[in-house]
Design an enzyme around this catalytic site. Structure first.
Site, mmCIF file in Angstrom:
data_model
loop_
_atom_site.group_PDB
_atom_site.id
_atom_site.type_symbol
_atom_site.label_atom_id
_atom_site.label_comp_id
_atom_site.label_asym_id
_atom_site.label_seq_id
_atom_site.Cartn_x
_atom_site.Cartn_y
_atom_site.Cartn_z
ATOM 1 N N ALA A 91 0.799 -1.230 0.000
ATOM 2 C CA ALA A 91 0.000 0.000 0.000
ATOM 3 C C ALA A 91 0.832 1.280 0.000
ATOM 4 O O ALA A 91 0.443 2.274 0.590
ATOM 5 C CB ALA A 91 -0.980 0.004 1.163
ATOM 6 N N HIS A 109 4.263 4.940 -4.542
ATOM 7 C CA HIS A 109 5.689 5.158 -4.783
ATOM 8 C C HIS A 109 5.939 6.420 -5.613
ATOM 9 O O HIS A 109 5.161 6.738 -6.507
ATOM 10 C CB HIS A 109 6.281 3.982 -5.580
ATOM 11 C CG HIS A 109 6.269 2.675 -4.862
ATOM 12 N ND1 HIS A 109 7.072 2.414 -3.791
ATOM 13 C CD2 HIS A 109 5.557 1.536 -5.091
ATOM 14 C CE1 HIS A 109 6.867 1.155 -3.393
ATOM 15 N NE2 HIS A 109 5.943 0.617 -4.155
ATOM 16 N N VAL A 142 -12.806 -16.786 -17.093
ATOM 17 C CA VAL A 142 -12.646 -17.029 -18.533
ATOM 18 C C VAL A 142 -11.893 -18.340 -18.699
ATOM 19 O O VAL A 142 -10.789 -18.499 -18.169
ATOM 20 C CB VAL A 142 -11.874 -15.872 -19.193
ATOM 21 C CG1 VAL A 142 -11.582 -16.213 -20.655
ATOM 22 C CG2 VAL A 142 -12.667 -14.587 -19.077
ATOM 23 N N LYS A 151 13.692 -5.563 -3.121
ATOM 24 C CA LYS A 151 13.587 -4.342 -2.334
ATOM 25 C C LYS A 151 13.771 -4.564 -0.844
ATOM 26 O O LYS A 151 14.030 -3.630 -0.110
ATOM 27 C CB LYS A 151 12.247 -3.673 -2.593
ATOM 28 C CG LYS A 151 12.182 -3.013 -3.971
ATOM 29 C CD LYS A 151 10.948 -2.173 -4.114
ATOM 30 C CE LYS A 151 10.863 -1.577 -5.518
ATOM 31 N NZ LYS A 151 9.601 -0.896 -5.740
ATOM 32 N N ARG A 166 3.493 -11.369 -6.155
ATOM 33 C CA ARG A 166 3.843 -10.461 -7.245
ATOM 34 C C ARG A 166 3.935 -11.258 -8.539
ATOM 35 O O ARG A 166 4.391 -12.409 -8.524
ATOM 36 C CB ARG A 166 5.181 -9.797 -6.965
ATOM 37 C CG ARG A 166 5.305 -9.136 -5.588
ATOM 38 C CD ARG A 166 6.767 -8.796 -5.364
ATOM 39 N NE ARG A 166 7.110 -8.320 -4.038
ATOM 40 C CZ ARG A 166 7.392 -9.101 -2.995
ATOM 41 N NH1 ARG A 166 7.294 -10.400 -3.098
ATOM 42 N NH2 ARG A 166 7.766 -8.575 -1.853
ATOM 43 N N ILE A 213 2.762 -6.837 -14.199
ATOM 44 C CA ILE A 213 2.602 -5.645 -13.364
ATOM 45 C C ILE A 213 2.973 -6.075 -11.949
ATOM 46 O O ILE A 213 2.131 -6.498 -11.169
ATOM 47 C CB ILE A 213 1.155 -5.103 -13.437
ATOM 48 C CG1 ILE A 213 0.683 -5.001 -14.883
ATOM 49 C CG2 ILE A 213 1.057 -3.756 -12.720
ATOM 50 C CD1 ILE A 213 1.477 -4.076 -15.774
ATOM 51 N N SER A 218 5.528 -5.171 -8.777
ATOM 52 C CA SER A 218 5.437 -4.688 -7.405
ATOM 53 C C SER A 218 5.060 -3.214 -7.307
ATOM 54 O O SER A 218 5.196 -2.611 -6.258
ATOM 55 C CB SER A 218 6.746 -4.954 -6.672
ATOM 56 O OG SER A 218 7.791 -4.363 -7.389
HETATM 57 C C1 LIG Z 1 3.636 -8.178 -1.237
HETATM 58 C C2 LIG Z 1 3.334 -7.136 -2.270
HETATM 59 C C3 LIG Z 1 3.591 -5.815 -1.995
HETATM 60 C C4 LIG Z 1 3.287 -4.834 -2.938
HETATM 61 N N1 LIG Z 1 3.448 -3.532 -2.601
HETATM 62 C C5 LIG Z 1 3.067 -2.567 -3.476
HETATM 63 C C6 LIG Z 1 3.153 -1.213 -3.107
HETATM 64 O O1 LIG Z 1 3.533 -0.879 -1.986
HETATM 65 N N2 LIG Z 1 2.810 -0.275 -4.011
HETATM 66 C C7 LIG Z 1 2.393 -0.598 -5.275
HETATM 67 O O2 LIG Z 1 2.143 0.291 -6.061
HETATM 68 N N3 LIG Z 1 2.251 -1.895 -5.625
HETATM 69 C C8 LIG Z 1 2.580 -2.877 -4.756
HETATM 70 N N4 LIG Z 1 2.452 -4.189 -5.109
HETATM 71 C C9 LIG Z 1 2.032 -4.528 -6.453
HETATM 72 C C10 LIG Z 1 0.548 -4.462 -6.702
HETATM 73 O O3 LIG Z 1 -0.184 -5.012 -5.640
HETATM 74 C C11 LIG Z 1 0.255 -5.216 -7.986
HETATM 75 O O4 LIG Z 1 1.083 -4.717 -8.988
HETATM 76 C C12 LIG Z 1 -1.176 -5.069 -8.407
HETATM 77 O O5 LIG Z 1 -2.065 -5.410 -7.398
HETATM 78 C C13 LIG Z 1 -1.436 -5.922 -9.617
HETATM 79 O O6 LIG Z 1 -2.777 -5.750 -9.980
HETATM 80 P P1 LIG Z 1 -3.418 -6.588 -11.126
HETATM 81 O O7 LIG Z 1 -4.731 -5.986 -11.396
HETATM 82 O O8 LIG Z 1 -2.464 -6.695 -12.252
HETATM 83 O O9 LIG Z 1 -3.504 -8.062 -10.566
HETATM 84 P P2 LIG Z 1 -4.601 -8.733 -9.617
HETATM 85 O O10 LIG Z 1 -4.980 -7.893 -8.514
HETATM 86 O O11 LIG Z 1 -4.110 -10.101 -9.291
HETATM 87 O O12 LIG Z 1 -5.868 -8.844 -10.546
HETATM 88 C C14 LIG Z 1 -6.010 -9.827 -11.543
HETATM 89 C C15 LIG Z 1 -7.428 -10.310 -11.515
HETATM 90 O O13 LIG Z 1 -7.641 -11.154 -12.625
HETATM 91 C C16 LIG Z 1 -8.540 -12.156 -12.239
HETATM 92 N N5 LIG Z 1 -8.384 -13.278 -13.183
HETATM 93 C C17 LIG Z 1 -7.301 -14.048 -13.366
HETATM 94 N N6 LIG Z 1 -7.557 -14.984 -14.294
HETATM 95 C C18 LIG Z 1 -8.830 -14.794 -14.714
HETATM 96 C C19 LIG Z 1 -9.668 -15.457 -15.657
HETATM 97 N N7 LIG Z 1 -9.248 -16.496 -16.363
HETATM 98 N N8 LIG Z 1 -10.950 -15.001 -15.805
HETATM 99 C C20 LIG Z 1 -11.380 -13.921 -15.093
HETATM 100 N N9 LIG Z 1 -10.615 -13.279 -14.204
HETATM 101 C C21 LIG Z 1 -9.360 -13.705 -14.009
HETATM 102 C C22 LIG Z 1 -8.091 -12.504 -10.847
HETATM 103 O O14 LIG Z 1 -9.129 -13.136 -10.116
HETATM 104 C C23 LIG Z 1 -7.740 -11.132 -10.286
HETATM 105 O O15 LIG Z 1 -8.815 -10.555 -9.590
HETATM 106 C C24 LIG Z 1 2.770 -5.195 -4.201
HETATM 107 C C25 LIG Z 1 2.519 -6.543 -4.461
HETATM 108 C C26 LIG Z 1 2.785 -7.502 -3.514
HETATM 109 C C27 LIG Z 1 2.470 -8.930 -3.807
#
Ligand SMILES: Cc1cc2nc3c(=O)[nH]c(=O)nc-3n(C[C@H](O)[C@H](O)[C@H](O)COP(=O)(O)OP(=O)(O)OC[C@H]3O[C@@H](n4cnc5c(N)ncnc54)[C@H](O)[C@@H]3O)c2cc1C
Ligand SMILES: Cc1cc2nc3c(=O)[nH]c(=O)nc-3n(C[C@H](O)[C@H](O)[C@H](O)COP(=O)(O)OP(=O)(O)OC[C@H]3O[C@@H](n4cnc5c(N)ncnc54)[C@H](O)[C@@H]3O)c2cc1C
Lengths: 470, 404
Positions: free
Chosen positions: A62, A65, A188, A265, A326, A350, A352
């Protein structure tokens, strides 16, 4: 316009194909859907689970950055920098809590101290000019409770903490209110492309769309393979975190970062906008994309690191333990690729920084639309939105005499530890995107997220959710 | 921000057995304005959802928890105390001024004396750092009892209870009432000497055993355990109850800057229930976690005289030196020396057979006493405290040890 949100057991709407369909309602997918909602397009957002932001997006550190330490010249560096500005402004408009607490990158030995000037220079190359070096004395003065032995620090005054839950919720709410269809419980399973149209086979039937945007997070590689591309593999890198009690909040003023090493990090100590203190994350490369469990080794490692950084933290009570994954792809950058010949865009890797960069990723993705043959049309303003104030930085409803006078439900506390009122729970249960589970309610209100973890309020909260469902 | 400002003689925070007993005693003593604030909708504290017998006083006889809760509230009201429920004390605006939130708005109440009686809770799974997944089906006894007895919710089918204290028995009983099969009970402690006659409803008690992980998602599928000798097993279940392992609900005490005791994690206090903040007293589970309701009520009654004395004289004698313990003792309450004490409560981490307790101050022995029975871990045992008067109020810490 009545928002269209469908769930398990409901049919998918018929009618003409969508112009655009986004797979994955994480912080990235919802941000893209929100950006698309500004354009005259028929858009769908399709999510496998029963809520938005149920994957990586619910379990991060959270931090908003500045991108001071990104690899200069990468797409990630650019989108983090832009995204920080965009999200800070969006948070200001909607009331998403943000606290600009600043960060200190602390050097604990000579080698780390020697690395700080290089990191300062890197920040400058990333267009960040407010960083500065602190000596040991200044460092200790800023953070009186840190452990012995800090030799100096790099201060990054604009690093901030933000609410990880209301951010994607705000995107999804604005998108849905502006006409985007959200289909939950809708994994999907297969994809077919013919004559300029994608047919999506989902757990709830088929959907057709012109453009397909893959924002499936950890499963972006799997969706790409369904599209016939085998260009990258997501390897989950687990991050375990410990949330300490709010009574620890006074121990720390800044986000306390380690000096980065080849291993990533490193473990940080950071305040949260809810008034807790976070310790984490670990960095463990795994093969299992569902391995969000915590481990004894991981927690022991965090405690060992935390004891050095902020010894007194370890005497405080633990409120929660969680882990996020991640989406590492073996490349130190995002993997955003448009395939005009197949009318698809993949938003992969996408890793961290996705929370910070989300709005910039969305703008960038929509800028790729014309290249895929889709004219998005003129953008319009979205209707303004006010999110529930979950942050400790501002007065919460239980402290708002005017609000309670208008509606006494805001004066009745249901969750005592987090001071969540009957009014807030009712609002969440009747909102545009109501929660279906206790965890979903917790992400919208903080109810049940506190130090007692339900000892006092768990049963009462479940009763309200069940009441709303029946 | 508009707050309704008021003044009372005595403000009691928390309407559990301790707060209600204090209010009843104080109200009976004279024409004082005594107000009890309770954040739940009904007064009574934890006994509200302890739907079994074992509560009550010599006068009432054996009562169920809910009946006892009603009884305590009625006593306080009858004596003339004002009970206000649905009102949460949220913080301090002065040394004896508290802020509260309720459906009627915000209040700021100043009192001549404050009695904190905010109780305790069981540490939940996360606070015990039990690794694994975060499935549904994980409870503390408090949550389980409320789910079953107040909300009649469906629990599960097969459960494991973690802990072997009186409240663990209550958890097992509640599960049985809810029709949940008890698979096993797990404790890190060694077997009890008379294990054959102990309760447990037939479910095996796994002693010297630690929970190493929870498995399953979204619902619990098992509890992984490891025996001291290295053997491991997975207990298949869909419900787990973490019992005991108390932590006082000390937020208000800490936010008020009250010095805390490192052993109990409640406010440091002397035998007259005085905390480090003049005019602020503390009683009940807040001082030492989940001892029985009788103990909490007894402390509530015992605080009456010191509070009245304070109101009459305004005096706040400097507390004596701290009372500290050494392993295997975990804590003592009270934990500051001072006059007027009748007994100490002591808790041990492991079973002790006829332990010899020795109290020393600055090297000199103040008191020796052999407890002529076996004291178990998990619930406190009392020790007469008249000898505390002999401690030098300006001397060093009074150290309590076992043996020699
Ligand atoms: C420990 C940790 C610390 C972090 N700290 C930070 C931070 O301090 N600041 C920062 O900016 N970022 C941080 N991040 C990174 C950030 O959380 C991620 O980059 C971000 O949440 C990625 O979002 P997303 O939408 O790509 O992925 P997700 O949130 O995983 O969303 C993908 C979605 O796709 C859905 N999905 C997958 N396959 C299918 C399918 N076949 N059909 C339908 N739906 C599907 C999943 O259910 C999910 O809801 C951190 C990550 C981690 C793990
Ligand atoms: C699950 C469980 C089962 C138990 N079973 C038994 C048993 O079978 N027999 C037995 O003798 N003992 C039992 N006990 C122990 C017994 O409940 C306690 O000894 C007793 O309730 C302690 O009384 P108390 O007044 O100190 O605290 P509590 O009963 O905990 O009361 C504290 C009260 O303070 C209120 N409060 C806290 N903070 C605030 C605030 N900021 N503003 C307003 N109000 C506040 C709370 O809502 C609560 O009502 C059990 C305890 C638990 C947790």
């Amino acid at each position: 316009m009545t928002p269209t949100v469908t769930r398990a057991g409901q049919p998918l709407p018929g009618g003409p194909p969508y112009d655009v369909t986004v797979i994955g309602a994480g912080v990235v997918g919802t941000a893209i859907a929100r950006e698309l909602a500004r354009h005259p397009l028929r858009t769908a957002l399709v999510e496998a689970t029963d809520d938005i932001a149920n994957g990586t997006s619910k379990a991060n550190t959270a931090i908003l950055h500045t991108g001071f330490d990104a690899v200069p010249g990468t797409l990630e560096a650019r989108l983090v920098r832009e995204g920080q500005r965009l999200l800070a402004a969006h948070a200001g408009r909607t009331g998403i809590p943000v606290e600009r607490v600043g960060a200190l990158l602390i050097a604990w030995d000579q080698e780390q101290l020697d690395a700080l000037p290089g990191l300062l220079a890197k920040a400058e190359r990333n267009g960040y000019h407010a960083a500065r070096l602190l000596d040991a004395e200044e460092t200790a003065a800023r953070e009186p409770h840190i452990g012995p032995g800090a030799l100096g620090a790099l201060e990054i005054p604009d690093e901030a903490v933000i609410c990880p839950w209301t951010t994607p919720l705000s995107y999804a709410t604005q998108a849905v209110r502006a006409g985007v269809h959200l289909h939950l419980d809708c994994p999907v399973q297969d994809l077919a492309y013919a004559d300029g149209l994608h047919t999506l086979t989902t757990g709830r039937g088929t959907l057709r769309t012109g453009l397909l945007i893959n924002a499936a997070g950890l499963y972006a590689d799997a969706i790409d393979r369904l599209l016939g591309h085998d260009t990258f593999t997501v390897r989950p890198r687990r991050g375990q975190l410990i949330v300490f009690d709010k009574l620890a909040r006074d121990l720390v003023g800044h986000i306390l970062l380690p000096v980065p090493t080849a291993a990533g990090k490193g473990v940080l100590v950071a305040p949260t906008v809810f008034g807790n203190v976070l310790l984490g994350p670990t960095a463990e490369d795994l093969d299992d994309k569902t391995a969000t469990e915590s481990t004894a080794e991981g927690l022991a490692l965090l405690r060992e690191k935390g004891r050095r950084i902020l010894p007194r933290l370890l005497d405080e009570e633990v409120t929660a333990v969680y882990a996020g994954l991640r989406a590492a792809t073996g490349q130190e950058d995002y993997r955003i690729t448009a395939r005009p010949e197949q009318r698809s865009i993949t938003v992969g890797g996408i890793r961290s920084t996705g929370l910070t960069a989300s709005m910039a990723i969305a703008e960038y993705v929509v800028s790729l639309l014309p290249g895929t043959g889709l004219d998005p049309g003129e953008p319009t303003e979205l209707a303004p939105l006010t999110m529930p104030g979950l942050g400790e930085g501002a007065d919460r409803p239980y402290l708002d005499a005017g609000l309670i006078a208008r509606d006494p439900a805001y004066g009745t506390l249901v969750c005592h530890c987090e001071r969540v009122t009957e009014g807030e729970i009712r609002d969440a249960l009747t909102s545009t995107l109501p929660p279906r589970s206790a965890e979903g309610l917790a992400r919208r209100t903080r109810a049940g997220n506190g130090r007692c973890q339900g000892f006092h309020c768990g049963a009462a909260i479940r009763a309200r959710i069940e009441g709303a469902r029946s | 921000m508009t707050r309704r400002e008021r003044a009372v003689d005595i403000l009691v925070v928390g309407a559990g057995p301790a707060g209600l007993a204090a209010a009843a005693g104080l109200a009976a003593a004279g024409p004082l304005h005594i107000e009890v604030l309770e954040r739940e909708q009904t007064a009574g504290g934890i006994p509200r959802h302890c739907a079994h017998g074992g509560f009550g006083t010599r006068e009432t006889g054996d009562l169920s928890g809910p009946a006892y809760a009603l009884h305590c509230a009625a006593e306080a009201r009858r004596a003339g105390a004002t009970l206000r429920t649905g009102l949460t004390v949220t913080g301090w605006a002065g040394p004896r001024t508290l802020d509260a939130t309720g459906p009627g708005g915000l209040e700021r109440i100043t009192a001549r004396a404050v009695v904190l009686a905010t109780g305790a809770r069981e540490r939940p799974r996360a606070a015990r750092l039990v690794p694994g997944t975060r499935p549904a089906g994980v409870y503390t006894t408090g949550e389980l009892q409320q789910a079953v007895h107040l909300h009649h919710q469906h629990i599960g089918t097969r459960a494991v209870v973690i802990g072997d204290e009186p409240v663990s028995d209550a958890a097992a009983d509640t599960l049985r009432t809810a029709g949940v099969h008890l698979v096993a009970r797990v404790t890190t402690h060694p077997p009890r000497p008379l294990a054959a006659v102990r309760r447990g409803g037939g479910a095996p008690l796994l002693t010297r055993t630690t929970v190493t992980a929870l498995t399953g998602r979204p619902r619990l599928t098992g509890v992984r355990v490891r025996h001291e000798d290295g053997r491991t097993a997975t207990l298949a279940c869909d419900t787990v109850v973490f019992t005991a392992d108390w932590i006082p609900d000390h937020e208000l005490a800490r936010r008020g800057g009250l010095p805390m005791d490192p052993g109990t994690r409640g406010p440091a206090h002397d035998p007259a229930y005085r905390t480090g903040q003049p005019g602020v007293f503390a009683v009940g589970s807040l001082l030492h976690g989940g001892e029985g309701a009788g103990t909490a009520a007894r402390e509530g009654r015992a605080v009456t005289a010191p509070v009245l004395r304070h109101l009459a004289t305004g005096a706040w004698p400097v507390s004596g030196p701290p009372l500290t313990v050494e392993e295997p003792l975990e804590w003592t309450a009270p934990n500051l020396a001072g006059p007027g004490g009748t007994r100490l409560l002591l808790r041990t981490a492991r079973r002790l057979t006829a332990p010899l307790l020795v109290a020393r101050q600055d090297g000199a022995v103040l008191h020796r006493h052999r407890v002529v029975r076996t004291v178990p871990p998990g619930s406190a045992f009392p020790l007469a405290a008249d000898w505390l008067e002999r401690a030098d109020p300006r001397g060093g810490a009074v150290r309590l040890t076992i043996g020699g």
